[in-house]
Design a protein around this motif. Structure first.
Motif, PDB file in Angstrom:
ATOM      1  N   ASP A 217       1.009  -1.240   0.071  1.00 12.67           N
ATOM      2  CA  ASP A 217       0.123   0.062   0.035  1.00 12.67           C
ATOM      3  C   ASP A 217       0.887   1.228   0.065  1.00 12.67           C
ATOM      4  O   ASP A 217       1.521   1.535   0.928  1.00 12.67           O
ATOM      5  N   TRP A 218       0.793   1.947  -1.220  1.00  7.72           N
ATOM      6  CA  TRP A 218       1.751   3.356  -1.230  1.00  7.72           C
ATOM      7  C   TRP A 218       0.519   4.424  -0.710  1.00  7.72           C
ATOM      8  O   TRP A 218      -0.694   4.508  -1.257  1.00  7.72           O
ATOM      9  N   ASP A 219       1.358   5.266   0.291  1.00  2.00           N
ATOM     10  CA  ASP A 219       0.604   6.374   0.650  1.00  2.00           C
ATOM     11  C   ASP A 219       1.485   7.749   0.437  1.00  2.00           C
ATOM     12  O   ASP A 219       2.669   7.393   0.081  1.00  2.00           O
ATOM     13  N   LEU A 220       1.273   8.845   0.439  1.00  5.76           N
ATOM     14  CA  LEU A 220       1.789  10.018   0.412  1.00  5.76           C
ATOM     15  C   LEU A 220       2.169  10.564   1.720  1.00  5.76           C
ATOM     16  O   LEU A 220       1.211  10.776   2.495  1.00  5.76           O
ATOM     17  N   ARG A 221       3.253  11.190   1.571  1.00  4.18           N
ATOM     18  CA  ARG A 221       3.679  11.946   2.913  1.00  4.18           C
ATOM     19  C   ARG A 221       4.381  12.934   2.673  1.00  4.18           C
ATOM     20  O   ARG A 221       4.817  13.315   1.460  1.00  4.18           O
ATOM     21  N   THR A 222       4.586  13.855   3.708  1.00  7.90           N
ATOM     22  CA  THR A 222       5.456  15.219   3.487  1.00  7.90           C
ATOM     23  C   THR A 222       6.297  15.052   4.783  1.00  7.90           C
ATOM     24  O   THR A 222       6.217  14.783   5.689  1.00  7.90           O
ATOM     25  N   ILE A 223       7.391  15.748   4.423  1.00  9.26           N
ATOM     26  CA  ILE A 223       8.560  16.022   5.256  1.00  9.26           C
ATOM     27  C   ILE A 223       9.644  17.036   5.093  1.00  9.26           C
ATOM     28  O   ILE A 223       9.238  17.672   4.045  1.00  9.26           O
ATOM     29  N   ALA A 224       9.920  17.778   6.188  1.00 12.12           N
ATOM     30  CA  ALA A 224      10.794  19.041   6.078  1.00 12.12           C
ATOM     31  C   ALA A 224      12.048  18.425   5.227  1.00 12.12           C
ATOM     32  O   ALA A 224      12.389  17.366   5.596  1.00 12.12           O
ATOM     33  N   PRO A 225      12.768  19.370   4.518  1.00 12.15           N
ATOM     34  CA  PRO A 225      14.141  19.103   4.097  1.00 12.15           C
ATOM     35  C   PRO A 225      15.156  18.485   5.048  1.00 12.15           C
ATOM     36  O   PRO A 225      16.151  17.998   4.577  1.00 12.15           O
ATOM     37  N   ASP A 226      14.951  18.716   6.420  1.00  9.93           N
ATOM     38  CA  ASP A 226      15.968  18.468   7.063  1.00  9.93           C
ATOM     39  C   ASP A 226      15.528  17.015   7.730  1.00  9.93           C
ATOM     40  O   ASP A 226      16.406  16.458   8.831  1.00  9.93           O
ATOM     41  N   GLY A 229       9.718  16.045  10.976  1.00 11.21           N
ATOM     42  CA  GLY A 229       8.016  16.316  10.877  1.00 11.21           C
ATOM     43  C   GLY A 229       7.458  15.669  10.005  1.00 11.21           C
ATOM     44  O   GLY A 229       6.415  16.195   9.038  1.00 11.21           O
ATOM     45  N   SER A 230       7.718  14.290   9.463  1.00 11.07           N
ATOM     46  CA  SER A 230       7.148  13.425   8.547  1.00 11.07           C
ATOM     47  C   SER A 230       5.601  13.230   8.840  1.00 11.07           C
ATOM     48  O   SER A 230       5.210  13.325  10.072  1.00 11.07           O
ATOM     49  N   THR A 231       4.803  13.698   7.882  1.00  8.35           N
ATOM     50  CA  THR A 231       3.252  13.760   8.046  1.00  8.35           C
ATOM     51  C   THR A 231       2.544  12.900   7.057  1.00  8.35           C
ATOM     52  O   THR A 231       2.945  13.175   5.686  1.00  8.35           O
ATOM     53  N   ALA A 232       1.513  12.067   7.167  1.00 10.94           N
ATOM     54  CA  ALA A 232       0.784  11.503   6.354  1.00 10.94           C
ATOM     55  C   ALA A 232      -0.211  12.307   5.442  1.00 10.94           C
ATOM     56  O   ALA A 232      -0.665  13.312   6.217  1.00 10.94           O
ATOM     57  N   LEU A 233      -0.244  12.580   4.223  1.00  7.00           N
ATOM     58  CA  LEU A 233      -1.000  13.137   3.538  1.00  7.00           C
ATOM     59  C   LEU A 233      -2.302  12.144   2.962  1.00  7.00           C
ATOM     60  O   LEU A 233      -3.307  12.825   2.854  1.00  7.00           O
ATOM     61  N   THR A 234      -1.903  10.953   2.779  1.00  5.48           N
ATOM     62  CA  THR A 234      -3.056  10.126   2.419  1.00  5.48           C
ATOM     63  C   THR A 234      -2.956   8.899   3.298  1.00  5.48           C
ATOM     64  O   THR A 234      -1.832   8.628   3.909  1.00  5.48           O
ATOM     65  N   SER A 235      -3.971   8.057   3.226  1.00  6.56           N
ATOM     66  CA  SER A 235      -3.917   6.697   4.086  1.00  6.56           C
ATOM     67  C   SER A 235      -5.240   5.974   3.529  1.00  6.56           C
ATOM     68  O   SER A 235      -5.739   6.194   2.485  1.00  6.56           O
ATOM     69  N   GLY A 236      -4.943   4.617   3.854  1.00  8.17           N
ATOM     70  CA  GLY A 236      -6.096   3.714   3.692  1.00  8.17           C
ATOM     71  C   GLY A 236      -5.470   2.671   2.411  1.00  8.17           C
ATOM     72  O   GLY A 236      -4.403   2.837   2.150  1.00  8.17           O
ATOM     73  N   SER A 237      -6.264   1.982   1.809  1.00  6.30           N
ATOM     74  CA  SER A 237      -5.856   1.061   0.925  1.00  6.30           C
ATOM     75  C   SER A 237      -5.614   1.352  -0.520  1.00  6.30           C
ATOM     76  O   SER A 237      -5.054   0.658  -1.382  1.00  6.30           O
ATOM     77  N   ASP A 238      -5.885   2.613  -0.780  1.00  4.26           N
ATOM     78  CA  ASP A 238      -5.618   3.109  -2.268  1.00  4.26           C
ATOM     79  C   ASP A 238      -3.844   3.188  -2.556  1.00  4.26           C
ATOM     80  O   ASP A 238      -3.267   3.210  -1.598  1.00  4.26           O
ATOM     81  N   GLU A 239      -3.683   2.917  -3.778  1.00  5.14           N
ATOM     82  CA  GLU A 239      -2.198   3.026  -4.203  1.00  5.14           C
ATOM     83  C   GLU A 239      -2.015   4.829  -4.663  1.00  5.14           C
ATOM     84  O   GLU A 239      -2.385   4.728  -5.706  1.00  5.14           O
ATOM     85  N   ASP A 240      -1.636   5.398  -3.786  1.00  5.45           N
ATOM     86  CA  ASP A 240      -0.932   6.675  -4.074  1.00  5.45           C
ATOM     87  C   ASP A 240       0.061   6.963  -4.470  1.00  5.45           C
ATOM     88  O   ASP A 240       0.989   6.876  -3.647  1.00  5.45           O
ATOM     89  N   THR A 241       0.504   7.347  -5.612  1.00  6.54           N
ATOM     90  CA  THR A 241       1.911   7.536  -6.123  1.00  6.54           C
ATOM     91  C   THR A 241       2.063   8.780  -6.940  1.00  6.54           C
ATOM     92  O   THR A 241       1.057   9.732  -7.336  1.00  6.54           O
TER      93      THR A 241
END
Length: 324
Positions: A217-226, A229-241
């Motif tokens: 299961d691929w999800d999208l996350r964001t993170i600071a360049p350093d 602060g890794s944060t989930a942007l999507t979740s669930g069973s969808d394949e987000d790429t």
């Protein structure tokens, strides 16, 4: 048609000029219009806009979708014959959708295995030859690069050359001028597989796709360049790429099988995580690898019957809800 070929550092740089006028672009029921379809079995992939929005840089694989050697190409004004910017035999020069073409620096970044190992390179169109940014040992390849907004850094993916869910990809960054690569996310250490990082227009976040352990299961996350602060942007069973940012950084556009789509489609989602995904394409084909135009009006993407056959490049108007 005139072709001029020069060779520098083992890289063939080919400029094609004098193309014929383009025919009217075919359109689909969802409003998408064809931008470029290569001759079979070639596959056009990973389109990204130039800073002025007038050109696309993209990868063309010679033997099918993600198959064989590949060239880096430029398509001007969404028609005519593309210019081949980098080509070297059966080696693969591959860009990432999103922020692959930097305005302040005027550079395109891409991965290239001309040294028989994937490294990060940059090229200034019209001013060859390309320049290698990274040089590393080992079997793990450096791919999928994108620029910071000021062009001073490149973030990229480190592959561990494993297939399936056993992979543990990492995210690193390196100065565009060259130097030591710095770890942002250590895939093996965190037991995650992380790929396709794209820098935000404000420079404060990097979006990427990630999966944990042996999950599919691929999800999208964001993170600071350093790397904090890794944060989930999507979740669930969808394949987000295949995520990249809108010009103002308030949305990401990505490929997903959300809502039971038979093949991946293009969606957009607010970067603050609020609201539901907005569906951009509504075809019965595979639509993926999207990029937003600098003026926010268009989204370009690759499409094929099933995501296995060679792809063509299309563009579609961005949803009104994403334009402020």
């Amino acid at each position: 048609m005139i072709k001029k070929v020069s060779v520098a550092f083992g890289v063939a740089l080919v400029l094609v000029t004098g193309s014929a006028a383009a025919a009217p672009a075919p359109t689909r029921a969802d409003g998408a219009e064809l931008v470029y379809r290569p001759a079979y079995p070639r596959s056009a992939q990973n389109a990204a806009f130039s800073p002025d929005g007038a050109s696309l840089v993209f990868t063309e694989f010679f033997d099918g979708y993600n198959l064989g050697g590949a060239s880096l190409n430029r398509l001007r004004n969404f028609g005519g014959t593309p210019e081949v910017l980098v080509q070297d035999g059966d080696q693969a020069a591959v860009n990432l959708p999103g922020s692959a073409w930097n305005g302040p620096r005027g550079l395109i970044t891409f991965s290239f295995d001309s040294t028989n190992r994937d490294e990060i390179w940059v090229l200034q169109p019209g001013n060859p030859p390309p320049r290698r940014v990274t040089k590393h040992d080992g079997t793990r390849g450096y791919t999928e690069p994108s620029f910071s907004p000021d062009g001073n850094w490149i973030v990229f993916q480190e592959n561990d050359n494993q297939s399936g869910t056993g992979a543990r990809g990492s995210i690193l960054k390196v100065p565009t001028a060259g130097g030591k690569a710095i770890m942002v996310i250590d895939g093996p250490r965190s037991n995650t597989d992380n790929r396709q990082p794209n820098w935000s227009p404000r420079g404060d976040r990097i979006v990427f796709q990630s999966r944990s352990g042996n999950s599919e299961d691929w999800d999208l996350r964001t993170i600071a360049p350093d790397g904090t602060g890794s944060t989930a942007l999507t979740s669930g069973s969808d394949e987000d790429t295949d995520a990249s940012f809108s010009p103002d950084g308030s949305w990401v556009v990505y490929s997903s099988d959300h809502a039971g789509a038979p093949h991946a489609q293009i969606f957009a989602k607010r970067t603050d995580g609020t609201g539901q995904p907005v569906r951009v394409t509504t075809s019965d084909q595979y639509d993926g690898a999207p990029s937003w135009s600098p003026d926010g009006k268009w989204i370009t993407f690759e499409s094929s019957a099933d995501g296995v056959a060679p792809t063509a490049l299309w563009r579609i108007p961005a949803p009104a809800t994403t334009r402020g």
